[in-house]
Write a protein that holds these residues in place. Structure first.
Motif, PDB file in Angstrom:
ATOM      1  N   GLU A   1      -6.061   0.771  -8.260  1.00  0.00           N
ATOM      2  CA  GLU A   1      -5.589  -0.134  -7.156  1.00  0.00           C
ATOM      3  C   GLU A   1      -5.253  -1.561  -7.913  1.00  0.00           C
ATOM      4  O   GLU A   1      -5.772  -1.717  -8.929  1.00  0.00           O
ATOM      5  CB  GLU A   1      -6.828  -0.402  -6.211  1.00  0.00           C
ATOM      6  N   ILE A   2      -4.145  -1.957  -7.261  1.00  0.00           N
ATOM      7  CA  ILE A   2      -3.533  -3.295  -7.864  1.00  0.00           C
ATOM      8  C   ILE A   2      -3.659  -4.173  -6.755  1.00  0.00           C
ATOM      9  O   ILE A   2      -3.552  -3.879  -5.535  1.00  0.00           O
ATOM     10  CB  ILE A   2      -2.310  -3.180  -8.497  1.00  0.00           C
TER      11      ILE A   2
ATOM     12  N   GLY B   1       5.097 -16.152 -14.523  1.00  0.00           N
ATOM     13  CA  GLY B   1       3.886 -16.703 -14.205  1.00  0.00           C
ATOM     14  C   GLY B   1       2.672 -15.813 -14.369  1.00  0.00           C
ATOM     15  O   GLY B   1       1.440 -16.571 -14.142  1.00  0.00           O
ATOM     16  N   TRP B   2       2.912 -14.567 -14.251  1.00  0.00           N
ATOM     17  CA  TRP B   2       1.341 -13.631 -14.048  1.00  0.00           C
ATOM     18  C   TRP B   2       1.924 -12.437 -14.655  1.00  0.00           C
ATOM     19  O   TRP B   2       2.701 -11.953 -14.500  1.00  0.00           O
ATOM     20  CB  TRP B   2       1.258 -13.681 -12.781  1.00  0.00           C
ATOM     21  N   GLU B   3       0.830 -11.868 -15.525  1.00  0.00           N
ATOM     22  CA  GLU B   3       0.699 -10.459 -15.999  1.00  0.00           C
ATOM     23  C   GLU B   3      -0.472  -9.889 -15.989  1.00  0.00           C
ATOM     24  O   GLU B   3      -1.493 -10.519 -16.307  1.00  0.00           O
ATOM     25  CB  GLU B   3       1.586 -10.389 -17.168  1.00  0.00           C
ATOM     26  N   THR B   4      -0.643  -8.618 -15.623  1.00  0.00           N
ATOM     27  CA  THR B   4      -2.018  -7.902 -15.728  1.00  0.00           C
ATOM     28  C   THR B   4      -1.676  -6.298 -16.546  1.00  0.00           C
ATOM     29  O   THR B   4      -0.651  -6.013 -16.256  1.00  0.00           O
ATOM     30  CB  THR B   4      -2.722  -7.867 -14.444  1.00  0.00           C
ATOM     31  N   VAL B   5      -2.727  -5.978 -17.063  1.00  0.00           N
ATOM     32  CA  VAL B   5      -2.664  -4.693 -17.346  1.00  0.00           C
ATOM     33  C   VAL B   5      -3.545  -4.053 -16.550  1.00  0.00           C
ATOM     34  O   VAL B   5      -4.681  -4.135 -16.200  1.00  0.00           O
ATOM     35  CB  VAL B   5      -3.255  -4.392 -19.027  1.00  0.00           C
ATOM     36  N   ALA B   6      -2.825  -2.653 -15.983  1.00  0.00           N
ATOM     37  CA  ALA B   6      -3.709  -1.793 -15.026  1.00  0.00           C
ATOM     38  C   ALA B   6      -4.442  -0.722 -15.686  1.00  0.00           C
ATOM     39  O   ALA B   6      -3.626  -0.031 -16.675  1.00  0.00           O
ATOM     40  CB  ALA B   6      -2.550  -1.362 -14.079  1.00  0.00           C
ATOM     41  N   ARG B   7      -5.440  -0.526 -15.482  1.00  0.00           N
ATOM     42  CA  ARG B   7      -6.260   0.477 -15.970  1.00  0.00           C
ATOM     43  C   ARG B   7      -6.251   1.771 -15.014  1.00  0.00           C
ATOM     44  O   ARG B   7      -7.080   1.543 -13.821  1.00  0.00           O
ATOM     45  CB  ARG B   7      -7.660   0.386 -16.494  1.00  0.00           C
ATOM     46  N   HIS B   8      -5.724   2.910 -15.455  1.00  0.00           N
ATOM     47  CA  HIS B   8      -5.791   4.176 -14.411  1.00  0.00           C
ATOM     48  C   HIS B   8      -6.810   5.174 -14.585  1.00  0.00           C
ATOM     49  O   HIS B   8      -7.424   5.065 -15.834  1.00  0.00           O
ATOM     50  CB  HIS B   8      -4.527   4.906 -14.674  1.00  0.00           C
ATOM     51  N   GLU B   9      -7.105   5.813 -13.682  1.00  0.00           N
ATOM     52  CA  GLU B   9      -8.272   6.934 -13.622  1.00  0.00           C
ATOM     53  C   GLU B   9      -7.615   8.138 -13.237  1.00  0.00           C
ATOM     54  O   GLU B   9      -6.710   8.111 -12.173  1.00  0.00           O
ATOM     55  CB  GLU B   9      -9.423   6.498 -13.004  1.00  0.00           C
TER      56      GLU B   9
ATOM     57  N   PRO C   1       4.178   1.496  -3.588  1.00  0.00           N
ATOM     58  CA  PRO C   1       4.830   1.140  -2.226  1.00  0.00           C
ATOM     59  C   PRO C   1       6.166  -0.060  -2.342  1.00  0.00           C
ATOM     60  O   PRO C   1       5.997  -0.622  -3.666  1.00  0.00           O
ATOM     61  CB  PRO C   1       3.560   0.295  -1.740  1.00  0.00           C
ATOM     62  N   ASP C   2       6.902  -0.076  -1.453  1.00  0.00           N
ATOM     63  CA  ASP C   2       7.889  -0.902  -1.774  1.00  0.00           C
ATOM     64  C   ASP C   2       7.515  -2.409  -1.131  1.00  0.00           C
ATOM     65  O   ASP C   2       7.961  -3.320  -1.839  1.00  0.00           O
ATOM     66  CB  ASP C   2       9.134  -0.420  -0.921  1.00  0.00           C
ATOM     67  N   TYR C   3       6.700  -2.435  -0.201  1.00  0.00           N
ATOM     68  CA  TYR C   3       6.288  -3.871   0.452  1.00  0.00           C
ATOM     69  C   TYR C   3       4.722  -3.701   0.537  1.00  0.00           C
ATOM     70  O   TYR C   3       4.197  -3.035   0.922  1.00  0.00           O
ATOM     71  CB  TYR C   3       6.848  -4.031   1.605  1.00  0.00           C
ATOM     72  N   VAL C   4       4.255  -5.249  -0.424  1.00  0.00           N
ATOM     73  CA  VAL C   4       2.925  -5.330  -0.412  1.00  0.00           C
ATOM     74  C   VAL C   4       2.400  -6.611   0.026  1.00  0.00           C
ATOM     75  O   VAL C   4       3.454  -7.646   0.219  1.00  0.00           O
ATOM     76  CB  VAL C   4       2.102  -4.859  -1.494  1.00  0.00           C
ATOM     77  N   THR C   5       1.477  -7.054   0.228  1.00  0.00           N
ATOM     78  CA  THR C   5       0.960  -8.437   0.701  1.00  0.00           C
ATOM     79  C   THR C   5      -0.120  -9.134  -0.390  1.00  0.00           C
ATOM     80  O   THR C   5      -0.986  -8.077  -0.901  1.00  0.00           O
ATOM     81  CB  THR C   5       0.145  -8.385   2.195  1.00  0.00           C
ATOM     82  N   PRO C   6       0.103 -10.016  -0.522  1.00  0.00           N
ATOM     83  CA  PRO C   6      -0.795 -10.853  -1.663  1.00  0.00           C
ATOM     84  C   PRO C   6      -2.356 -10.624  -1.202  1.00  0.00           C
ATOM     85  O   PRO C   6      -2.675 -10.649  -0.091  1.00  0.00           O
ATOM     86  CB  PRO C   6      -0.590 -12.282  -1.574  1.00  0.00           C
TER      87      PRO C   6
ATOM     88  N   ALA D   1      -4.042  -8.096  -1.371  1.00  0.00           N
ATOM     89  CA  ALA D   1      -4.509  -6.935  -0.648  1.00  0.00           C
ATOM     90  C   ALA D   1      -4.302  -5.686  -1.606  1.00  0.00           C
ATOM     91  O   ALA D   1      -3.337  -5.592  -2.204  1.00  0.00           O
ATOM     92  CB  ALA D   1      -3.727  -6.472   0.521  1.00  0.00           C
ATOM     93  N   ALA D   2      -5.072  -4.811  -1.746  1.00  0.00           N
ATOM     94  CA  ALA D   2      -5.126  -3.674  -2.810  1.00  0.00           C
ATOM     95  C   ALA D   2      -4.244  -2.591  -2.320  1.00  0.00           C
ATOM     96  O   ALA D   2      -4.048  -2.303  -1.343  1.00  0.00           O
ATOM     97  CB  ALA D   2      -6.633  -3.147  -2.906  1.00  0.00           C
ATOM     98  N   TRP D   3      -3.483  -2.143  -3.274  1.00  0.00           N
ATOM     99  CA  TRP D   3      -2.647  -0.942  -3.006  1.00  0.00           C
ATOM    100  C   TRP D   3      -2.558   0.091  -4.181  1.00  0.00           C
ATOM    101  O   TRP D   3      -3.059  -0.150  -5.428  1.00  0.00           O
ATOM    102  CB  TRP D   3      -1.139  -1.355  -2.782  1.00  0.00           C
ATOM    103  N   ASP D   4      -2.124   1.142  -4.049  1.00  0.00           N
ATOM    104  CA  ASP D   4      -2.425   2.169  -5.005  1.00  0.00           C
ATOM    105  C   ASP D   4      -1.084   2.410  -5.830  1.00  0.00           C
ATOM    106  O   ASP D   4      -0.018   2.399  -5.329  1.00  0.00           O
ATOM    107  CB  ASP D   4      -2.431   3.827  -4.295  1.00  0.00           C
ATOM    108  N   CYS D   5      -1.506   2.425  -7.150  1.00  0.00           N
ATOM    109  CA  CYS D   5      -0.281   2.596  -8.176  1.00  0.00           C
ATOM    110  C   CYS D   5      -0.589   4.105  -8.921  1.00  0.00           C
ATOM    111  O   CYS D   5      -1.814   4.300  -9.417  1.00  0.00           O
ATOM    112  CB  CYS D   5      -0.152   1.515  -9.454  1.00  0.00           C
ATOM    113  N   VAL D   6       0.258   5.099  -8.541  1.00  0.00           N
ATOM    114  CA  VAL D   6       0.108   6.423  -9.120  1.00  0.00           C
ATOM    115  C   VAL D   6       0.992   6.684 -10.185  1.00  0.00           C
ATOM    116  O   VAL D   6       2.315   6.408  -9.870  1.00  0.00           O
ATOM    117  CB  VAL D   6       0.323   7.303  -7.814  1.00  0.00           C
ATOM    118  N   ILE D   7       0.636   7.164 -11.085  1.00  0.00           N
ATOM    119  CA  ILE D   7       1.370   7.849 -12.137  1.00  0.00           C
ATOM    120  C   ILE D   7       1.206   9.415 -12.166  1.00  0.00           C
ATOM    121  O   ILE D   7       0.048   9.947 -12.170  1.00  0.00           O
ATOM    122  CB  ILE D   7       0.616   7.235 -13.535  1.00  0.00           C
ATOM    123  N   THR D   8       2.169   9.985 -12.255  1.00  0.00           N
ATOM    124  CA  THR D   8       2.242  11.574 -12.274  1.00  0.00           C
ATOM    125  C   THR D   8       2.821  12.014 -13.775  1.00  0.00           C
ATOM    126  O   THR D   8       3.558  11.447 -14.443  1.00  0.00           O
ATOM    127  CB  THR D   8       3.215  12.361 -10.925  1.00  0.00           C
TER     128      THR D   8
END
Length: 467
Positions: A431-432, A413-421, A381-386, A388-395
């Protein structure tokens, strides 16, 4: 000459002595997009619409990441500039061209033509030019090379074909465009439509109100068959533009410009770089003035008739793109198009495009990227809110072990590794949740091909709902 894209130049209001676009951090962006007067400086005044362009000055290329609804993240141009400077004979041979990207392409093209001529003359008089010339074939004097991102490609090509300097094209060795919408983009219709488009975040409506005054946004509207109207497929009309929230007169002027522009766009020096494998809107339906964009396009036979199914319905084709510009929005030189796996706003900053640019500067005939190389797509998405979960899709893959995805706050100040299924054939999702407001960069790297990045803006969920 390095020419940025839309929103790629910092803009300064000379009357208030304030920057109106292009500062250093996410807090400025939040103020610009969410406060009641945040974008007022970007709206064209009646004097500007009448041709007085003295109020706003473009000071320099974008230096820090920025964000806009629908157009999403904009990476700065310092990596591209460094690549160019490290490739040419001397840094003084390089000139960046910031411009007021709100204005008509033709206005900026005329200024670019003048500044490019002056730059060429200065470089030919430079002491380092004589040394470089001795190493050139037949000791030929320097010629211009344009490296242009997004709308900057329209400005560069118009400077050569419609500008006041009739000898400029002959003094130009090449024009490399990165993600340039030669035939427009459906995204521009989405931008203008957000006033009427239902419950959307306030930044989208702020942009629509400002964009409705901008000739440049109307020049980015699609100039190809894109409106699905029952069993018919047709061009966008001025009446459509007025209905969806734009200015029919500005679109009419854009149509007149492109009628001339496309008739003169015969540049043997042109080499377009195009994005691919990213989900990209390519057509639309208009229902009660609301744009419903789709990720498929239409094709015609040589006689101009739309290709159809046996049922009579138009055939749909997904040709992908860079997330903003689909691959077929290019001039009639598809055999020269060089594909890269990149999102639109990050293309000029990406390693693959910069490698192609470097090769272009060194060779008369650029080789382009390896055609056998494969890559992945990214949809966020281009705009999200803190919180709140949103979808990160890899094709492009359904094997989570093949990809690495990190999400990083641009303030460090922040970093995370996202695990996809795997969720579908050739698709991964997760979801991130972001911890706060600000700009975040999503970066995805596969075991093969280049990395793909996109910027997400995390903003508040509640605010004053007025434009």
């Amino acid at each position: 000459m390095v020419v940025p894209g839309i929103m790629g130049s910092e803009l300064h209001d000379t009357r208030t002595d304030k920057a109106i676009w292009g500062l250093a951090n996410g807090s400025w962006l939040a103020k610009a997009w969410l406060s009641p007067q945040g974008l007022d400086g970007l709206r064209l005044t009646p004097e500007e619409l009448a041709g007085d362009y003295t109020r706003v000055r473009a000071r320099r290329l974008l230096r820090f990441p920025a964000w806009s609804p629908f157009l999403r993240g904009f990476e700065p141009y310092h990596k591209l500039l460094r690549t160019v400077e490290d490739t040419v004979a001397h840094r003084d041979a390089v000139m960046a061209f910031p411009y007021d990207w709100r204005l008509p392409v033709a206005v900026n093209a005329r200024r670019l033509a003048t500044e490019a001529r002056d730059h060429l003359q200065r470089w030919r008089a430079h002491p380092a030019h004589d040394e470089a010339r001795r190493q050139a074939v037949d000791e030929r004097p320097a010629r211009l090379v344009f490296v242009a991102h997004s709308m900057g490609g329209l400005v560069a090509c118009a400077a050569l074909t419609l500008g006041p300097d009739s000898d400029l094209a002959a003094d130009t060795r090449g024009v490399m465009t990165l993600g340039t919408p030669f035939k427009g983009s459906v995204v521009a219709a989405n931008i203008l439509n957000t006033v009427q488009g239902g419950p959307l975040p306030l930044p989208h409506r702020r942009l629509a109100a400002a964009a409705a005054t901008m000739p440049a946004v109307h020049e980015l509207l699609p100039q190809f068959l894109c409106v699905e109207d029952g069993l018919d497929v047709r061009h966008l009309t001025p009446a459509d533009v007025a209905n969806l929230g734009g200015d029919k007169d500005l679109f009419g002027a854009a149509e007149d410009f492109f009628a001339t522009f496309h008739s003169t766009l015969d540049l043997p020096q042109l080499w377009p770089v195009v994005g691919t494998r990213q989900d990209t809107v390519q057509s639309m339906k208009l229902v009660d003035g609301v744009v419903h964009a789709s990720e498929y396009s239409f094709r015609t036979d040589t006689d101009g008739t739309v290709k159809r199914l046996p049922t009579g319905a138009p055939r749909r084709y997904n040709v992908w793109g860079d997330g903003t510009v689909h691959r077929e929005s290019m001039p009639a030189v598809p055999q020269r198009a060089m594909p890269v796996f990149a999102q639109h706003g990050a293309m000029a900053n990406g390693k693959d495009a910069r490698r192609v640019v470097s090769d272009f500067l060194l060779r008369d005939e650029p080789l382009g990227p390896d055609q056998a190389e494969d890559g992945i797509g990214l949809t966020v998405p281009d705009y999200v809110t803190p919180h709140a979960a949103w979808d990160c899709v890899i094709t492009g893959t359904d094997d989570p072990a093949e990809v690495q995805c990190t999400v990083t706050a641009l303030d460090g100040g922040w970093e995370t590794v996202a695990r996809h299924e795997a969720v579908d054939d050739g698709k991964l999702s997760t979801e991130i949740v972001l911890p706060g407001e600000g700009l975040y960069r999503v970066a995805v790297k596969a075991d093969y091909g280049p990395a793909v990045t996109q910027i997400v803006f995390s903003g508040p969920a509640g605010y004053e709902d007025s434009v």
